[in-house]
Motif scaffolding. Sequence first.
Motif, mmCIF file in Angstrom:
data_model
loop_
_atom_site.group_PDB
_atom_site.id
_atom_site.type_symbol
_atom_site.label_atom_id
_atom_site.label_comp_id
_atom_site.label_asym_id
_atom_site.label_seq_id
_atom_site.Cartn_x
_atom_site.Cartn_y
_atom_site.Cartn_z
ATOM 1 N N ARG A 195 3.356 2.015 7.765
ATOM 2 C CA ARG A 195 2.308 1.407 6.936
ATOM 3 C C ARG A 195 1.767 2.432 5.937
ATOM 4 O O ARG A 195 1.870 3.641 6.141
ATOM 5 C CB ARG A 195 1.172 0.879 7.815
ATOM 6 C CG ARG A 195 0.472 1.930 8.648
ATOM 7 C CD ARG A 195 -0.454 1.308 9.687
ATOM 8 N NE ARG A 195 -1.202 2.337 10.423
ATOM 9 C CZ ARG A 195 -0.703 3.031 11.435
ATOM 10 N NH1 ARG A 195 0.542 2.814 11.857
ATOM 11 N NH2 ARG A 195 -1.448 3.942 12.053
ATOM 12 N N LEU A 196 1.180 1.904 4.884
ATOM 13 C CA LEU A 196 0.660 2.737 3.795
ATOM 14 C C LEU A 196 -0.658 3.376 4.208
ATOM 15 O O LEU A 196 -1.527 2.719 4.779
ATOM 16 C CB LEU A 196 0.463 1.856 2.558
ATOM 17 C CG LEU A 196 0.113 2.547 1.248
ATOM 18 C CD1 LEU A 196 1.271 3.410 0.765
ATOM 19 C CD2 LEU A 196 -0.231 1.494 0.188
ATOM 20 N N GLU A 197 -0.807 4.657 3.902
ATOM 21 C CA GLU A 197 -2.031 5.387 4.216
ATOM 22 C C GLU A 197 -2.978 5.472 3.022
ATOM 23 O O GLU A 197 -4.185 5.470 3.176
ATOM 24 C CB GLU A 197 -1.684 6.820 4.666
ATOM 25 C CG GLU A 197 -1.170 6.907 6.079
ATOM 26 C CD GLU A 197 -2.305 7.124 7.075
ATOM 27 O OE1 GLU A 197 -2.566 8.287 7.428
ATOM 28 O OE2 GLU A 197 -2.933 6.118 7.491
ATOM 29 N N ALA A 198 -2.408 5.600 1.818
ATOM 30 C CA ALA A 198 -3.236 5.747 0.613
ATOM 31 C C ALA A 198 -2.462 5.225 -0.586
ATOM 32 O O ALA A 198 -1.238 5.359 -0.649
ATOM 33 C CB ALA A 198 -3.601 7.221 0.400
ATOM 34 N N GLU A 199 -3.180 4.635 -1.534
ATOM 35 C CA GLU A 199 -2.518 4.146 -2.751
ATOM 36 C C GLU A 199 -1.944 5.334 -3.517
ATOM 37 O O GLU A 199 -2.616 6.329 -3.742
ATOM 38 C CB GLU A 199 -3.506 3.374 -3.628
ATOM 39 C CG GLU A 199 -2.839 2.775 -4.847
ATOM 40 C CD GLU A 199 -3.640 1.640 -5.468
ATOM 41 O OE1 GLU A 199 -3.489 1.439 -6.683
ATOM 42 O OE2 GLU A 199 -4.396 0.961 -4.747
ATOM 43 N N PRO A 200 -0.669 5.243 -3.916
ATOM 44 C CA PRO A 200 -0.013 6.408 -4.538
ATOM 45 C C PRO A 200 -0.351 6.559 -6.016
ATOM 46 O O PRO A 200 -0.831 5.622 -6.663
ATOM 47 C CB PRO A 200 1.464 6.093 -4.362
ATOM 48 C CG PRO A 200 1.525 4.595 -4.384
ATOM 49 C CD PRO A 200 0.252 4.117 -3.743
ATOM 50 N N LEU A 258 7.030 7.753 -8.019
ATOM 51 C CA LEU A 258 5.751 8.132 -7.439
ATOM 52 C C LEU A 258 5.686 9.638 -7.163
ATOM 53 O O LEU A 258 6.690 10.252 -6.824
ATOM 54 C CB LEU A 258 5.522 7.379 -6.124
ATOM 55 C CG LEU A 258 5.475 5.854 -6.229
ATOM 56 C CD1 LEU A 258 5.492 5.235 -4.840
ATOM 57 C CD2 LEU A 258 4.249 5.397 -7.014
ATOM 58 N N ARG A 259 4.478 10.182 -7.298
ATOM 59 C CA ARG A 259 4.254 11.595 -6.957
ATOM 60 C C ARG A 259 4.407 11.805 -5.450
ATOM 61 O O ARG A 259 5.009 12.751 -4.989
ATOM 62 C CB ARG A 259 2.862 12.015 -7.424
ATOM 63 C CG ARG A 259 2.629 13.512 -7.455
ATOM 64 C CD ARG A 259 1.182 13.802 -7.817
ATOM 65 N NE ARG A 259 0.777 13.218 -9.093
ATOM 66 C CZ ARG A 259 0.997 13.776 -10.272
ATOM 67 N NH1 ARG A 259 1.607 14.945 -10.349
ATOM 68 N NH2 ARG A 259 0.581 13.189 -11.379
ATOM 69 N N GLU A 260 3.826 10.899 -4.680
ATOM 70 C CA GLU A 260 3.975 10.912 -3.223
ATOM 71 C C GLU A 260 3.695 9.513 -2.697
ATOM 72 O O GLU A 260 3.121 8.671 -3.403
ATOM 73 C CB GLU A 260 3.062 11.945 -2.565
ATOM 74 C CG GLU A 260 1.572 11.710 -2.783
ATOM 75 C CD GLU A 260 0.694 12.689 -2.031
ATOM 76 O OE1 GLU A 260 1.200 13.747 -1.584
ATOM 77 O OE2 GLU A 260 -0.511 12.403 -1.893
ATOM 78 N N LEU A 261 4.085 9.255 -1.453
ATOM 79 C CA LEU A 261 3.807 7.978 -0.814
ATOM 80 C C LEU A 261 3.450 8.275 0.643
ATOM 81 O O LEU A 261 4.327 8.475 1.485
ATOM 82 C CB LEU A 261 5.031 7.052 -0.893
ATOM 83 C CG LEU A 261 4.822 5.607 -0.412
ATOM 84 C CD1 LEU A 261 3.825 4.884 -1.320
ATOM 85 C CD2 LEU A 261 6.126 4.844 -0.374
ATOM 86 N N ARG A 262 2.149 8.324 0.894
ATOM 87 C CA ARG A 262 1.687 8.738 2.221
ATOM 88 C C ARG A 262 1.681 7.535 3.172
ATOM 89 O O ARG A 262 1.084 6.498 2.874
ATOM 90 C CB ARG A 262 0.289 9.363 2.131
ATOM 91 C CG ARG A 262 0.240 10.569 1.182
ATOM 92 C CD ARG A 262 -0.826 11.551 1.555
ATOM 93 N NE ARG A 262 -0.576 12.199 2.838
ATOM 94 C CZ ARG A 262 0.268 13.224 2.991
ATOM 95 N NH1 ARG A 262 0.946 13.718 1.971
ATOM 96 N NH2 ARG A 262 0.429 13.749 4.196
ATOM 97 N N VAL A 263 2.355 7.727 4.315
ATOM 98 C CA VAL A 263 2.512 6.641 5.272
ATOM 99 C C VAL A 263 2.146 7.109 6.682
ATOM 100 O O VAL A 263 2.125 8.316 6.977
ATOM 101 C CB VAL A 263 3.972 6.107 5.288
ATOM 102 C CG1 VAL A 263 4.343 5.508 3.956
ATOM 103 C CG2 VAL A 263 4.946 7.216 5.689
ATOM 104 N N ALA A 264 1.843 6.155 7.538
ATOM 105 C CA ALA A 264 1.679 6.412 8.978
ATOM 106 C C ALA A 264 2.717 5.569 9.712
ATOM 107 O O ALA A 264 3.211 4.553 9.196
ATOM 108 C CB ALA A 264 0.268 6.026 9.419
ATOM 109 N N VAL A 265 3.065 6.006 10.926
ATOM 110 C CA VAL A 265 4.113 5.303 11.674
ATOM 111 C C VAL A 265 3.548 4.680 12.963
ATOM 112 O O VAL A 265 2.459 5.020 13.402
ATOM 113 C CB VAL A 265 5.283 6.243 12.013
ATOM 114 C CG1 VAL A 265 5.981 6.685 10.755
ATOM 115 C CG2 VAL A 265 4.812 7.446 12.818
#
Length: 400
Positions: free
Chosen positions: A377-382, A393-400
């Motif tokens: 799932r997404l942690e923060a809007e990229p 995208l610069r980054e795509l922060r996710v959690a599992v």
Amino acid sequence: MEFDPWSPAFVADPYPAYAELRAGGRAHWYEPSGQWLIPHYQDVNALLRDRRLGRTYLHRFTHEEFGRTAPPPEHDPFHVLNGHGLLDLEAPDHTRIRRLVSKAFTSRTVERLKPTVQRLAGELVGDLLADGGGDLIAKVAEPLPVAVIAEMLGIPAGDRSLLRPWSADIVGMFELNPTEETARRAVRASLDFSAYLRTLIAERRQSPGEDLISALIAAYEEGDRLSEQEMISSCVLLLNAGHEATVNTTGNGWWSLFRHPGQLAALRDAPDVLLSTAVEELMRFDTPLQMFERWVLDDIEVGGTLIPRGSEVALLYGSANRDPARFPDPDRLDLSRADNPHITFGAGIHYCLGAPLARLELAASFGTLLRRAPGLRLEAEPEWNPGYVIRGLRELRVAV
């Protein structure tokens, strides 16, 4: 919204501007970059195959004859490297080099890589899971294609960290109106990468292996071989083209899935059924290479507009892939879309040589994440990188 490739808001969502361009006609003069913008699928597809256009004009004209100014001499290392690669060549050189490179870069070569790609994807996703998530681009999207190309070329594991920075600096020159600082970095990377490959080629001449560099050295037809510069340029192109688009398709693709939870749920429920069409749809829906440029070698006409020899056209892939004249309901993400002749890999003689490898990597990456990280799932809007032509995208922060 207006077409403005230097605007962060436009880069974040260029599709409304593309719709306005398509509604406004088939060819638009864009003064800031000195190019004709071509937004319709039918025209982009046709012009990619039209031999009155070319990636270069130097096989027919001097800079002066073509009404252009030669690049400054200090940029030569970049232009020598780029000018001997398939991307910026036209026939007969393009035909000869593509034929020789294709002898080494066969479908059998790609098929043989399948276990390696699956293993690397599994290791990277395993690390992401062990960390509880993180930046999907830095942890999975970037290292996978770089590792695959490095493995293909036979680049030692300890040297692979050099590749991504060199590639990033070189492809900066493909953006519109690059700065002098961008050019300086590209020149330095061109010199360093070329010197590195020259040494590696010399080693493979002495001790050939099972790698692609050894195969390029051995490739010949009717007594013809690749020159050392052609080999160096081919290797750099395979790395640059072979991972920039894959990285951005992965990042852009997951960002699209997170914004379309119904489609993501359908893909998670039936990955074996949907994965192959999903990969194609994600490439169409948010195209990693938004624009591809061509020089007009002989006068052409687009929609009643004369575009004279010496002009440059900007073929808008991102707009073509959202053209309602070709794709029903084009702004809808439909992972089951079967009729999907997107032009993300180009068309004509410059159709992407690495398309089968890109598809293999994307299927392995998305498939492994769907299987092993079902709660991703997404942690923060990229945020988006500033580049428009190669858009990601610069980054795509996710959690599992």
